[in-house]
Design an enzyme around this catalytic site. Structure first.
Site, PDB file in Angstrom:
ATOM      1  N   ASP A 191       0.854  -1.184   0.000  1.00 31.70           N
ATOM      2  CA  ASP A 191       0.000   0.000   0.000  1.00 31.70           C
ATOM      3  C   ASP A 191       0.890   1.233   0.000  1.00 31.70           C
ATOM      4  OD1 ASP A 191      -2.301   1.718   0.234  1.00 31.70           O
ATOM      5  OD2 ASP A 191      -3.354   0.063   1.219  1.00 31.70           O
ATOM      6  N   HIS A 235     -13.477  -1.264  -6.900  1.00 32.66           N
ATOM      7  CA  HIS A 235     -14.724  -0.481  -6.885  1.00 32.66           C
ATOM      8  C   HIS A 235     -14.465   0.997  -6.585  1.00 32.66           C
ATOM      9  CE1 HIS A 235     -15.876  -0.791  -2.294  1.00 32.66           C
ATOM     10  NE2 HIS A 235     -14.630  -0.417  -2.474  1.00 32.66           N
TER      11      HIS A 235
END
Length: 363
Positions: free
Chosen positions: A224, A262
């Site tokens: 990340d 998403h």
């Protein structure tokens, strides 16, 4: 003529009730927030048995005495919403008390699957305010209603509001706890043959930790942004790496994207999927794949009330993605189109829990 007017009036009244039920959906939402803020759920849980309204009022520590007479109104709407239930105090008594339901138990702080952090994030005023600009967004060139409201993207907003960033990260972690628990139990075969896995956009590592614990032979990496993984401690088969997923990420047997795609429109998704394809195609091993944990919207399914309700929740999340980040929830046909555009060979969808699915995509 008179009968026709009566029928028209009855239809109009039914239509009116239907519209009001939609318009006032926020009442249940904000009443639940009130109950959480007042600590009502924990108070009833700690009471250990059905709790009368009088006992509840006495137990609320910061309640203004002049407002005590209105607590029953909050409880009444939340009973109707299924958050609480009424139960007789004794077998032959007429007096009733309040008890928790399955829906409220999952909001208790000591519940291992507690989703209150996710709910707090959804209820935060910073998140709810952009909805007022949805119609404006449809008429201009702004990226999102969130950008109209605050003049920047949600990701940029985090830079000067770390409290909101932490709130949303805590919400994502609480959601991961429940989904991952079901995932490693119900979909073990998707992971058993893998020797290594990188969780791209894995946040603080809730999902990767569960996978690493369940499959101790597997080398797991959480990837990340550097500011998210900085200072996080790994374990024997778990480590953290900082970087940008739009540039490059570690190559492993499998890449995991849990509720990442998403957040992005089709163009952004295609960039990420192509990076994933490049990364796993560079591995000369059998069983290489991309694993996606996300929604597959079943818009036309109306098998029963439960299925219809799950679809409604998926559509709610789709609108949330539109308002906050210009992302979307996708139907199977939309997923297939993206996989094909990114040159993946095939895919397999497995519903895992509620409105979430596991998608295995093969190069």
């Amino acid at each position: 003529m008179g009968n026709a007017n009566v029928e028209d009036a009855n239809e109009a009244l039914q239509a009116q009730a239907h519209i009001w039920s939609h318009a006032f959906n926020f009442v249940s939402f904000m009443s639940l927030k009130c109950a959480l803020d007042l600590g009502i759920l924990e108070i009833i849980q700690n009471h250990g048995k059905a709790m009368t309204i009088t006992e509840l009022v006495v137990a609320l520590p910061m309640l203004n005495p002049t407002k005590a007479c209105d607590i029953y109104r909050i409880m009444r709407i939340l009973v109707h919403s299924g958050i609480f239930a009424r139960q007789k105090l004794y077998n032959d008594a007429q007096e009733e008390g309040y008890v928790l339901t399955n829906s409220s138990r999952i909001l208790l702080k000591d519940n291992p699957f507690c989703i209150t952090p996710a709910l707090n994030a959804a209820m935060d005023p910073v998140i709810t305010k952009p909805w007022s600009f949805l119609s404006t967004w449809f008429q201009n060139d702004d990226h999102t209603p969130f950008a109209i409201t605050y003049g920047e993207t949600l990701w940029d907003y985090f830079a000067h509001d770390p409290q909101l960033k932490d709130l949303i990260n805590d919400g994502l972690a609480s959601d991961s706890q429940l989904v991952t628990n079901v995932l490693v139990d119900k979909c073990k075969e998707a992971f058993e043959e893998l020797n290594s896995l990188v969780d791209v956009g894995g946040g603080t590592g809730t999902t990767a930790k569960a996978i690493a614990d369940t499959f101790p032979h597997m080398e797991c990496t959480v990837f990340d942004l550097p500011n998210i993984v900085a200072g996080l401690q790994g374990s024997k088969n778990l480590k953290y790496v900082g970087g940008n997923m739009f540039e490059a990420f570690p190559t492993r047997d499998a890449i995991l994207l849990k509720k990442v795609l998403h957040d992005w429109n089709d163009e952004g998704c295609l960039k990420i999927l192509k990076r994933c394809k490049e990364a796993i195609s560079s591995q000369d091993k059998v069983g290489r794949k991309l694993i996606i944990i996300d929604m597959v919207v079943r818009e036309n399914e109306k098998v029963n009330d439960e299925a219809s309700n799950l679809t409604k929740i998926q559509l709610f999340f789709d609108m949330l993605m539109l308002v906050l980040v210009a992302g979307k929830e996708r139907q199977q046909e939309e997923w297939a189109k993206l996989f094909s555009a990114a040159c993946f060979r095939s895919y397999k969808i497995t519903p895992i829990v509620g409105f979430t699915s596991l998608i295995e995509v093969y190069p």
